[in-house]
Design an enzyme around this catalytic site. Structure first.
Site, PDB file in Angstrom:
ATOM      1  N   HIS A 185       0.852  -1.193   0.000  1.00  0.00           N
ATOM      2  CA  HIS A 185       0.000   0.000   0.000  1.00  0.00           C
ATOM      3  C   HIS A 185       0.886   1.242   0.000  1.00  0.00           C
ATOM      4  O   HIS A 185       1.929   1.276   0.661  1.00  0.00           O
ATOM      5  CB  HIS A 185      -0.888  -0.004   1.249  1.00  0.00           C
ATOM      6  CG  HIS A 185      -1.453   1.341   1.607  1.00  0.00           C
ATOM      7  ND1 HIS A 185      -0.936   2.127   2.615  1.00  0.00           N
ATOM      8  CD2 HIS A 185      -2.484   2.047   1.078  1.00  0.00           C
ATOM      9  CE1 HIS A 185      -1.631   3.243   2.710  1.00  0.00           C
ATOM     10  NE2 HIS A 185      -2.562   3.232   1.785  1.00  0.00           N
ATOM     11  N   GLY A 189     -18.177  11.737  -0.765  1.00  0.00           N
ATOM     12  CA  GLY A 189     -18.865  11.509  -2.035  1.00  0.00           C
ATOM     13  C   GLY A 189     -17.944  11.089  -3.144  1.00  0.00           C
ATOM     14  O   GLY A 189     -18.229  11.321  -4.317  1.00  0.00           O
TER      15      GLY A 189
END
Length: 310
Positions: free
Chosen positions: A116, A269
């Site tokens: 990662h 969002g």
């Protein structure tokens, strides 16, 4: 393809330079991983209704990488998500702008570790007489199933080298921060063998903070690619695959329960398909399972203890 660059944040914060670096970093990392795998990444550009967008680069069912996502995002909005203001309550309700590159690579071969990386820049622009608030964050960490000490030492050594020009105290601090952050509290267990992690970086000033982030991002392929090449052809079978999917379950738990980046993306969002492409394609859970003492699988847990690797 293009992604709307958003708004200027402050004259002394060169968000445009950060954005261009991040886009270039995404391109370079994808090119390096494609060279290893031999197959291309899929590219999706997306727009966010509330402001901004991103470019998602994904490989699935590759020769080496079973799934990998290298993501660029640059979003802005009128109200900061709760996950970003939780540790800075004074910023609650402020407008924000955030950009970054994040990646998670899940190799097919169980002897090649998952990895990662994240490098990011955040700004709450000046408002209501308040100055802009900004910071950088990021880091990288390694999550093996069948660990090799040589690989872990290499990974940590490259991380240390990336930070050395900015102060000898940074690597011990950022290594411990990584060990503390990538920890499954509900399991009382580290996610992997660590690396470096930092957040809220602004004390050295914009230029030096940005230089540090560039050094970390630029070190990723040097830290990870040789490990992949060394082990991608190791023979493996059903036993190794079963343990790999079991350990991947821990990865899923961390990303969904603890990871601030995942929470920020969902609460702001962001594009759900992009945010959740960090998940492995296959994972499993077993009730109260423990590896057989003395087995290769049990050996992993000897490495899941923070230590000074370099």
């Amino acid at each position: 393809m293009s992604v709307a660059p958003g708004r200027a944040v402050a004259p002394d914060l060169d968000a445009g330079a950060v954005r261009e670096y991040l886009l270039g970093l995404q391109r370079r990392i994808v090119a390096g991983l494609e060279e290893i795998d031999g197959l291309p990444f899929r590219t999706d550009a997306w727009q966010r209704t509330e402001g901004g967008g991103g470019i998602t680069r994904v490989i699935e069912d590759g020769n080496v990488f079973e799934r990998g996502g290298v993501l660029f995002s640059h979003v802005h909005g009128a109200r900061l998500p709760a996950s970003a203001s939780a540790h800075r309550p004074a910023l609650a309700g402020r407008a924000f702008e955030a950009m970054g590159v994040s990646l998670v690579i899940h190799p097919r071969n169980p002897y090649v570790p998952t990895v990662h990386l994240n490098v990011r820049f955040f700004v709450a622009p000046a408002a209501g007489g308040c100055d802009p608030v900004w910071w950088f964050g990021g880091g990288m960490d390694l999550t093996p199933c069948y660990p090799f000490e040589k690989d872990i030492v290499r990974f940590h050594s490259v991380c240390r080298q990336a930070l050395e020009p900015f102060g000898a105290d940074l690597h011990p601090r950022f290594k411990k921060w990584c060990d503390d952050y990538f920890f499954l509290k509900h399991r009382n267990e580290p996610r992997g063998v660590g690396g470096i992690f930092f957040d809220d970086l602004d004390e050295p000033g914009f230029e030096r903070s940005f230089a540090l982030v560039r050094s970390v991002g630029d070190a990723f392929l040097e830290a990870y690619a040789p490990i992949v090449v060394r082990h991608r052809d190791e023979p493996w079978g059903e036993r190794e695959r079963d343990f790999q999917t079991y350990r991947r379950g821990r990865y899923v738990e961390f990303n969904l329960v603890h990871d601030r980046g995942t929470l920020f993306g969902l609460q702001s969002g962001g594009r759900t398909e992009s945010i959740l492409c960090s998940m492995p394609p296959l994972a499993c859970w077993r009730y109260d399972w423990h590896p057989e003492p003395g087995s290769p699988e049990a050996r992993l847990y000897e490495f899941l203890v923070p230590r000074d690797w370099v």
